[in-house]
Scaffold this motif. Structure first.
Motif, PDB file in Angstrom:
ATOM      1  N   LEU A   1      46.740  30.625  37.944  1.00  0.00           N
ATOM      2  CA  LEU A   1      47.670  31.728  37.774  1.00  0.00           C
ATOM      3  C   LEU A   1      47.616  32.335  36.377  1.00  0.00           C
ATOM      4  O   LEU A   1      47.911  33.502  36.215  1.00  0.00           O
ATOM      5  CB  LEU A   1      49.096  31.248  38.040  1.00  0.00           C
ATOM      6  N   SER A   2      47.257  31.498  35.392  1.00  0.00           N
ATOM      7  CA  SER A   2      47.328  31.987  34.014  1.00  0.00           C
ATOM      8  C   SER A   2      46.399  33.166  33.755  1.00  0.00           C
ATOM      9  O   SER A   2      46.622  33.931  32.823  1.00  0.00           O
ATOM     10  CB  SER A   2      47.033  30.854  33.028  1.00  0.00           C
ATOM     11  N   GLU A   3      45.368  33.339  34.576  1.00  0.00           N
ATOM     12  CA  GLU A   3      44.489  34.496  34.421  1.00  0.00           C
ATOM     13  C   GLU A   3      45.187  35.791  34.846  1.00  0.00           C
ATOM     14  O   GLU A   3      44.795  36.878  34.429  1.00  0.00           O
ATOM     15  CB  GLU A   3      43.227  34.329  35.269  1.00  0.00           C
ATOM     16  N   TYR A   4      46.201  35.670  35.671  1.00  0.00           N
ATOM     17  CA  TYR A   4      46.813  36.846  36.294  1.00  0.00           C
ATOM     18  C   TYR A   4      48.277  37.073  35.912  1.00  0.00           C
ATOM     19  O   TYR A   4      48.762  38.188  36.002  1.00  0.00           O
ATOM     20  CB  TYR A   4      46.731  36.729  37.820  1.00  0.00           C
ATOM     21  N   GLN A  22      47.307  41.980  45.618  1.00  0.00           N
ATOM     22  CA  GLN A  22      46.811  41.176  46.730  1.00  0.00           C
ATOM     23  C   GLN A  22      45.469  40.507  46.419  1.00  0.00           C
ATOM     24  O   GLN A  22      45.275  39.343  46.736  1.00  0.00           O
ATOM     25  CB  GLN A  22      46.688  42.023  48.007  1.00  0.00           C
ATOM     26  N   ASP A  23      44.568  41.244  45.752  1.00  0.00           N
ATOM     27  CA  ASP A  23      43.267  40.639  45.447  1.00  0.00           C
ATOM     28  C   ASP A  23      43.404  39.483  44.448  1.00  0.00           C
ATOM     29  O   ASP A  23      42.702  38.478  44.551  1.00  0.00           O
ATOM     30  CB  ASP A  23      42.269  41.680  44.945  1.00  0.00           C
ATOM     31  N   ALA A  24      44.321  39.586  43.499  1.00  0.00           N
ATOM     32  CA  ALA A  24      44.561  38.494  42.560  1.00  0.00           C
ATOM     33  C   ALA A  24      45.187  37.304  43.276  1.00  0.00           C
ATOM     34  O   ALA A  24      44.813  36.155  43.043  1.00  0.00           O
ATOM     35  CB  ALA A  24      45.459  38.963  41.417  1.00  0.00           C
ATOM     36  N   PHE A  25      46.146  37.588  44.161  1.00  0.00           N
ATOM     37  CA  PHE A  25      46.772  36.519  44.940  1.00  0.00           C
ATOM     38  C   PHE A  25      45.725  35.794  45.786  1.00  0.00           C
ATOM     39  O   PHE A  25      45.713  34.566  45.855  1.00  0.00           O
ATOM     40  CB  PHE A  25      47.889  37.077  45.832  1.00  0.00           C
ATOM     41  N   ASP A  26      44.841  36.550  46.408  1.00  0.00           N
ATOM     42  CA  ASP A  26      43.773  35.949  47.218  1.00  0.00           C
ATOM     43  C   ASP A  26      42.856  35.063  46.369  1.00  0.00           C
ATOM     44  O   ASP A  26      42.431  33.995  46.806  1.00  0.00           O
ATOM     45  CB  ASP A  26      42.950  37.029  47.915  1.00  0.00           C
ATOM     46  N   ALA A  27      42.564  35.509  45.141  1.00  0.00           N
ATOM     47  CA  ALA A  27      41.711  34.717  44.253  1.00  0.00           C
ATOM     48  C   ALA A  27      42.395  33.417  43.842  1.00  0.00           C
ATOM     49  O   ALA A  27      41.768  32.357  43.824  1.00  0.00           O
ATOM     50  CB  ALA A  27      41.336  35.538  43.013  1.00  0.00           C
ATOM     51  N   ASP A  31      41.097  29.693  44.774  1.00  0.00           N
ATOM     52  CA  ASP A  31      40.879  28.666  43.752  1.00  0.00           C
ATOM     53  C   ASP A  31      41.662  27.397  44.073  1.00  0.00           C
ATOM     54  O   ASP A  31      41.142  26.290  43.936  1.00  0.00           O
ATOM     55  CB  ASP A  31      41.288  29.173  42.369  1.00  0.00           C
ATOM     56  N   ALA A  32      42.907  27.561  44.483  1.00  0.00           N
ATOM     57  CA  ALA A  32      43.729  26.396  44.837  1.00  0.00           C
ATOM     58  C   ALA A  32      43.121  25.652  46.023  1.00  0.00           C
ATOM     59  O   ALA A  32      43.051  24.413  46.025  1.00  0.00           O
ATOM     60  CB  ALA A  32      45.161  26.833  45.154  1.00  0.00           C
ATOM     61  N   TYR A  33      42.658  26.388  47.010  1.00  0.00           N
ATOM     62  CA  TYR A  33      42.030  25.773  48.181  1.00  0.00           C
ATOM     63  C   TYR A  33      40.767  25.010  47.764  1.00  0.00           C
ATOM     64  O   TYR A  33      40.554  23.871  48.174  1.00  0.00           O
ATOM     65  CB  TYR A  33      41.693  26.840  49.228  1.00  0.00           C
ATOM     66  N   TRP A  34      39.942  25.618  46.912  1.00  0.00           N
ATOM     67  CA  TRP A  34      38.705  24.977  46.469  1.00  0.00           C
ATOM     68  C   TRP A  34      39.008  23.696  45.702  1.00  0.00           C
ATOM     69  O   TRP A  34      38.369  22.666  45.916  1.00  0.00           O
ATOM     70  CB  TRP A  34      37.902  25.943  45.596  1.00  0.00           C
ATOM     71  N   CYS A  35      40.002  23.747  44.816  1.00  0.00           N
ATOM     72  CA  CYS A  35      40.363  22.555  44.037  1.00  0.00           C
ATOM     73  C   CYS A  35      40.846  21.428  44.949  1.00  0.00           C
ATOM     74  O   CYS A  35      40.443  20.273  44.784  1.00  0.00           O
ATOM     75  CB  CYS A  35      41.444  22.893  43.008  1.00  0.00           C
ATOM     76  N   LEU A  36      41.696  21.752  45.911  1.00  0.00           N
ATOM     77  CA  LEU A  36      42.184  20.728  46.835  1.00  0.00           C
ATOM     78  C   LEU A  36      41.038  20.170  47.667  1.00  0.00           C
ATOM     79  O   LEU A  36      40.948  18.960  47.883  1.00  0.00           O
ATOM     80  CB  LEU A  36      43.272  21.296  47.743  1.00  0.00           C
ATOM     81  N   THR A  37      40.144  21.026  48.119  1.00  0.00           N
ATOM     82  CA  THR A  37      38.986  20.574  48.899  1.00  0.00           C
ATOM     83  C   THR A  37      38.123  19.620  48.083  1.00  0.00           C
ATOM     84  O   THR A  37      37.690  18.577  48.585  1.00  0.00           O
ATOM     85  CB  THR A  37      38.144  21.777  49.359  1.00  0.00           C
ATOM     86  N   LYS A  38      37.892  19.932  46.817  1.00  0.00           N
ATOM     87  CA  LYS A  38      37.093  19.053  45.951  1.00  0.00           C
ATOM     88  C   LYS A  38      37.785  17.708  45.763  1.00  0.00           C
ATOM     89  O   LYS A  38      37.127  16.672  45.766  1.00  0.00           O
ATOM     90  CB  LYS A  38      36.837  19.699  44.587  1.00  0.00           C
ATOM     91  N   LEU A  39      39.091  17.723  45.607  1.00  0.00           N
ATOM     92  CA  LEU A  39      39.834  16.477  45.450  1.00  0.00           C
ATOM     93  C   LEU A  39      39.755  15.637  46.720  1.00  0.00           C
ATOM     94  O   LEU A  39      39.497  14.437  46.673  1.00  0.00           O
ATOM     95  CB  LEU A  39      41.296  16.759  45.104  1.00  0.00           C
TER      96      LEU A  39
END
Length: 182
Positions: A1-4, A22-27, A31-39
């Motif tokens: 979130l800190s980027e936005y 909306q595009d920032a929210f989607d990003a 990112d949150a989905y990718w981080c959780l998937t990696k974990l």
């Protein structure tokens, strides 16, 4: 979130997500989905039949406790307290129920930085450091009192410094003991 969103780095839980395009929210969501998937990549076997990943972590926690806190480990055994009686939840929920949300976020940030391959091992050592923080108190308690304390840890007033100390202790113990054969 800190980027936005300004101030999101310091106060991520009090951010107004309504200011995001909306595009920032989607990003942010991606990112949150990718981080959780990696974990979760490293702990998939925690959530399969018989949960072998959690069973291995609980067993390893016992081995670690014998090495780093032998007196406490012996005390728990004398009181017939098995680690699985409280640590199963710690492994299953990744300490989300034991720590305030902001501290869990800090802990998970370290887990993500560790990567899927070594995250599970670090988590075991973090759990050992968590038990160790209550060692002197636990040594004075009987079975029932130990269970009550370990299932309802008084961590609500903890700050980042306590988690930093636990992580530092976990890293030291892992460096010393991981892979050691006694």
């Amino acid at each position: 979130l800190s980027e936005y969103v300004e101030g999101a780095h310091d106060q991520p839980h009090s951010c107004d997500l309504g200011v995001l395009q909306q595009d920032a929210f989607d990003a942010v969501e991606a990112d949150a989905y990718w981080c959780l998937t990696k974990l979760l990549d490293g702990i998939q076997d925690h959530f399969t039949f018989a949960q072998p990943g959690i069973q291995r972590m609980v067993f390893k926690l016992g081995e670690v406790m014998q090495r780093v806190e032998p007196k406490l480990h012996a005390h728990l055994e004398r009181n017939q307290l098995e680690l699985i009686q409280f640590s199963f939840r710690w492994m299953n929920c990744l300490l989300l129920r034991e720590l305030p949300e902001s501290l869990s976020t800090r802990l998970w940030d370290t887990y993500l930085a560790e990567g899927a391959a070594s995250f599970g091992t670090l988590h075991v050592y973090v759990c050992a450091a968590l038990i160790s923080r209550f060692s002197s108190e636990l040594m004075q308690l009987d079975f029932q009192e130990c269970v009550l304390l370990l299932q309802h840890l008084p961590t609500c007033s903890w700050d980042d410094g306590v988690v930093e100390e636990m992580l530092a202790q976990a890293h030291v113990w892992r460096e010393i003991h991981d892979g050691a054969h006694y």
